[in-house]
Design a protein around this motif. Structure first.
Motif, PDB file in Angstrom:
ATOM      1  N   LEU A  24       0.833  -1.208   0.000  1.00  0.00           N
ATOM      2  CA  LEU A  24       0.000   0.000   0.000  1.00  0.00           C
ATOM      3  C   LEU A  24       0.866   1.257   0.000  1.00  0.00           C
ATOM      4  O   LEU A  24       0.603   2.212  -0.744  1.00  0.00           O
ATOM      5  CB  LEU A  24      -0.923  -0.006   1.220  1.00  0.00           C
ATOM      6  CG  LEU A  24      -2.082  -0.997   1.181  1.00  0.00           C
ATOM      7  CD1 LEU A  24      -2.720  -1.121   2.568  1.00  0.00           C
ATOM      8  CD2 LEU A  24      -3.129  -0.552   0.166  1.00  0.00           C
ATOM      9  N   VAL A  50      -4.924  -2.464  -2.857  1.00  0.00           N
ATOM     10  CA  VAL A  50      -3.743  -1.729  -3.327  1.00  0.00           C
ATOM     11  C   VAL A  50      -4.090  -0.882  -4.548  1.00  0.00           C
ATOM     12  O   VAL A  50      -3.590   0.244  -4.697  1.00  0.00           O
ATOM     13  CB  VAL A  50      -2.588  -2.702  -3.632  1.00  0.00           C
ATOM     14  CG1 VAL A  50      -1.394  -1.961  -4.249  1.00  0.00           C
ATOM     15  CG2 VAL A  50      -2.152  -3.419  -2.350  1.00  0.00           C
ATOM     16  N   HIS A  53      -5.004   2.737  -4.244  1.00  0.00           N
ATOM     17  CA  HIS A  53      -3.993   3.693  -3.790  1.00  0.00           C
ATOM     18  C   HIS A  53      -2.926   4.004  -4.835  1.00  0.00           C
ATOM     19  O   HIS A  53      -2.016   4.788  -4.562  1.00  0.00           O
ATOM     20  CB  HIS A  53      -3.314   3.162  -2.528  1.00  0.00           C
ATOM     21  CG  HIS A  53      -4.213   3.096  -1.341  1.00  0.00           C
ATOM     22  ND1 HIS A  53      -5.100   2.062  -1.138  1.00  0.00           N
ATOM     23  CD2 HIS A  53      -4.380   3.949  -0.301  1.00  0.00           C
ATOM     24  CE1 HIS A  53      -5.757   2.273  -0.017  1.00  0.00           C
ATOM     25  NE2 HIS A  53      -5.342   3.403   0.512  1.00  0.00           N
TER      26      HIS A  53
END
Length: 265
Positions: A24, A50, A53
């Motif tokens: 992340l 993930v 982001h």
């Protein structure tokens, strides 16, 4: 510009815990991230998280204890995402067992995943980075690589070996422009750590006792370890190699306030 923009990063043990937190953080810093974990882990859930982001995310199911699977995984990442710049060599397991009750099978399981698996990932990272004469690798060790705790003799053997392996790899790969470091997390709120309290009569009391042994009087969040890893992988750590960063809230170096001398505030 984010720190890891235009860089490709690989994280092993990426489906949860510290590996997922590192993935992340890398995605937020602009990296394309490959998530490696065992095929039966929740890689789809990790990928979805993930992707919120950052940029490209690739999932690869692979057991790090299988050297052929690790090589195939690295080749796939290079084929689909591009040249690998950064690797968090993180996959590992923990087995709590008194020394005299640790069977050959338990010991071999720890060695295969924690030590052999870390070696295989380190070897493949070096293989793909050497032709480009650049790259950064962070191995996950543990605070128990530098301190002892009852019930963890076999586990600490694997984690202490990772520190030794890190130093030698750093010496060998420095002339290739590749940095190799380790992170030594303290107690961290990961599924693996919390699972160790299964069956304990009073898990909350045990967790409180654990936190009390830390100078900062709390257990780490996975994100705090992930940020430390990203720092070591980034250009901000360009002159750091062959060392370990201990992220343990002071547990291995500080006496908790109130235990001796001046009372806690």
């Amino acid at each position: 510009m984010p720190e890891m923009t235009n860089r490709v990063a690989v994280v092993t043990g990426a489906a949860s815990g510290i590996g997922l937190a590192t993935a992340l953080a890398l995605a937020r810093e602009g990296a394309a991230v490959a998530l490696l974990s065992r095929p039966d882990d929740d890689l789809a859930g990790a990928q979805e998280l993930v992707q919120r982001h950052g940029g490209p995310v690739l999932t690869v199911g692979a057991d790090v204890g299988n050297s052929a699977a690790v090589r195939a995984a690295f080749d796939r990442v290079e084929s689909e995402l591009g040249p690998i710049d950064a690797v968090h060599n993180n996959a590992g397991i923990s087995i709590v067992s008194p020394l005299t009750e640790t069977t050959d099978e338990l010991f071999d399981t720890l060695v295969r995943t924690n030590l052999a698996g870390s070696f295989y990932v380190l070897r493949e990272a070096a293989r793909v980075m050497q032709p480009r004469r650049s790259g950064a690798i962070v191995n996950t060790a543990s605070e128990l690589a530098i301190m002892g705790q009852a019930g963890y003799v076999a586990y600490t053997a694997t984690k202490g070996a990772i520190l030794a392996m890190t130093r030698s790899a750093a010496a060998e790969l420095a002339s290739w422009g590749i940095r190799v470091n380790s992170v030594c997390p303290g107690t961290t709120k990961t599924p693996m750590f919390l699972a160790e309290f299964d069956g304990v009569a009073d898990p909350e009391a045990e967790l409180a006792d654990n936190a009390a042994s830390v100078a900062m009087h709390r257990i780490a969040e996975p994100s705090e370890i992930g940020e430390a890893v990203v720092f070591l992988l980034s250009h901000r750590a360009s002159y750091i190699t062959g060392t370990h960063l201990t992220a343990d809230g002071g547990r291995t170096t500080c006496v908790p306030a109130g235990s001796i001398g001046v009372s806690a505030q």
